[in-house]
Design a protein around this motif. Structure first.
Motif, PDB file in Angstrom:
ATOM      1  N   SER A  16       0.795  -1.058  -0.194  1.00 35.78           N
ATOM      2  CA  SER A  16       0.066  -0.304  -0.251  1.00 35.78           C
ATOM      3  C   SER A  16       1.311   1.258   0.049  1.00 35.78           C
ATOM      4  O   SER A  16       1.247   1.433   0.660  1.00 35.78           O
ATOM      5  CB  SER A  16      -0.976  -0.065   1.225  1.00 35.78           C
ATOM      6  N   ASP A  17       1.379   1.788  -0.883  1.00 40.16           N
ATOM      7  CA  ASP A  17       2.216   3.212  -0.984  1.00 40.16           C
ATOM      8  C   ASP A  17       1.370   4.244  -2.692  1.00 40.16           C
ATOM      9  O   ASP A  17       0.534   3.738  -3.165  1.00 40.16           O
ATOM     10  CB  ASP A  17       2.812   2.706  -1.817  1.00 40.16           C
ATOM     11  N   GLU A  18       2.120   5.443  -2.499  1.00 38.55           N
ATOM     12  CA  GLU A  18       1.434   6.313  -3.231  1.00 38.55           C
ATOM     13  C   GLU A  18       2.815   5.929  -4.431  1.00 38.55           C
ATOM     14  O   GLU A  18       4.013   5.644  -3.739  1.00 38.55           O
ATOM     15  CB  GLU A  18       1.290   7.332  -2.579  1.00 38.55           C
ATOM     16  N   VAL A  19       2.822   5.490  -5.595  1.00 34.08           N
ATOM     17  CA  VAL A  19       3.314   6.105  -7.030  1.00 34.08           C
ATOM     18  C   VAL A  19       3.287   6.513  -7.888  1.00 34.08           C
ATOM     19  O   VAL A  19       1.883   7.489  -7.777  1.00 34.08           O
ATOM     20  CB  VAL A  19       3.834   4.165  -6.766  1.00 34.08           C
ATOM     21  N   HIS A  20       4.713   6.384  -9.087  1.00 38.16           N
ATOM     22  CA  HIS A  20       4.173   7.488 -10.177  1.00 38.16           C
ATOM     23  C   HIS A  20       3.037   6.136 -10.876  1.00 38.16           C
ATOM     24  O   HIS A  20       2.463   7.216 -11.719  1.00 38.16           O
ATOM     25  CB  HIS A  20       5.849   7.955 -10.542  1.00 38.16           C
ATOM     26  N   MET A  21       3.540   5.335 -10.837  1.00 36.99           N
ATOM     27  CA  MET A  21       3.018   4.750 -11.974  1.00 36.99           C
ATOM     28  C   MET A  21       3.052   3.073 -11.919  1.00 36.99           C
ATOM     29  O   MET A  21       4.035   2.825 -11.304  1.00 36.99           O
ATOM     30  CB  MET A  21       3.296   4.883 -13.493  1.00 36.99           C
ATOM     31  N   VAL A  22       1.914   2.552 -12.223  1.00 37.42           N
ATOM     32  CA  VAL A  22       1.799   0.832 -12.383  1.00 37.42           C
ATOM     33  C   VAL A  22       1.752   0.274 -13.697  1.00 37.42           C
ATOM     34  O   VAL A  22       1.058   0.622 -14.121  1.00 37.42           O
ATOM     35  CB  VAL A  22       1.380   0.291 -10.910  1.00 37.42           C
ATOM     36  N   VAL A  23       2.152  -1.108 -14.220  1.00 39.01           N
ATOM     37  CA  VAL A  23       1.598  -1.380 -15.152  1.00 39.01           C
ATOM     38  C   VAL A  23       1.751  -2.389 -14.921  1.00 39.01           C
ATOM     39  O   VAL A  23       2.240  -3.423 -13.791  1.00 39.01           O
ATOM     40  CB  VAL A  23       3.104  -1.346 -16.412  1.00 39.01           C
ATOM     41  N   VAL A  24       0.350  -3.187 -15.461  1.00 32.10           N
ATOM     42  CA  VAL A  24       0.045  -4.193 -14.881  1.00 32.10           C
ATOM     43  C   VAL A  24      -0.854  -5.271 -16.146  1.00 32.10           C
ATOM     44  O   VAL A  24      -0.576  -4.768 -17.037  1.00 32.10           O
ATOM     45  CB  VAL A  24      -1.631  -3.803 -14.624  1.00 32.10           C
ATOM     46  N   PRO A  25      -0.422  -6.498 -15.667  1.00 32.39           N
ATOM     47  CA  PRO A  25      -0.350  -7.339 -17.200  1.00 32.39           C
ATOM     48  C   PRO A  25      -1.934  -8.193 -16.495  1.00 32.39           C
ATOM     49  O   PRO A  25      -2.612  -8.896 -16.354  1.00 32.39           O
ATOM     50  CB  PRO A  25      -0.115  -8.784 -16.649  1.00 32.39           C
TER      51      PRO A  25
END
Length: 85
Positions: A16-25
Motif C-alpha cells: 500500500s503506497d503512493e507511486v508514480h506509475m504501475v504497469v499491470v498484466p
C-alpha cells in the motif's frame, strides 16, 4: 501527483503506497496506470506488476497470478490470488 496503489492477496495486504506509475498484466494486454486514469476494471493474467516510484526510475517487480485490477477514484487496487516479490 501520486497514484494510490494497493496490492492485496487473500492472505494479506502486500503493498500500500503512493507511486508514480504501475504497469499491470491484464488479460487483454499490459496497461499502465498513473494518477487521474479513467475508471477501469479487468482480470489479470499471470505475470509481473511493475511499480515505478519515480518517473524514469527502475521498476520494482512483483509476480502475480490470477485476480482482478480496478482503477477508480481511490487509485489502483489489485486483488491477486498470489503475489511474490
Amino acid at each position: 501527483m501520486a497514484l494510490k496503489f494497493e496490492l492485496v492477496t487473500p492472505e494479506k495486504l502486500v503493498r500500500s503506497d503512493e507511486v508514480h506509475m504501475v504497469v499491470v498484466p491484464g488479460v487483454e494486454g499490459d496497461f499502465g496506470v498513473m494518477e487521474g486514469h479513467a475508471p477501469f476494471m479487468t482480470t489479470l493474467k499471470d505475470g509481473a506488476i511493475e511499480i515505478f516510484n519515480a518517473a524514469g526510475g527502475e521498476p520494482e517487480r512483483i509476480a502475480v497470478s490470477g485476480g482482478f485490477a480496478e482503477v477508480g477514484d481511490n487509485g489502483l487496487t489489485v486483488l491477486a490470488e498470489k503475489a511474490e516479490a
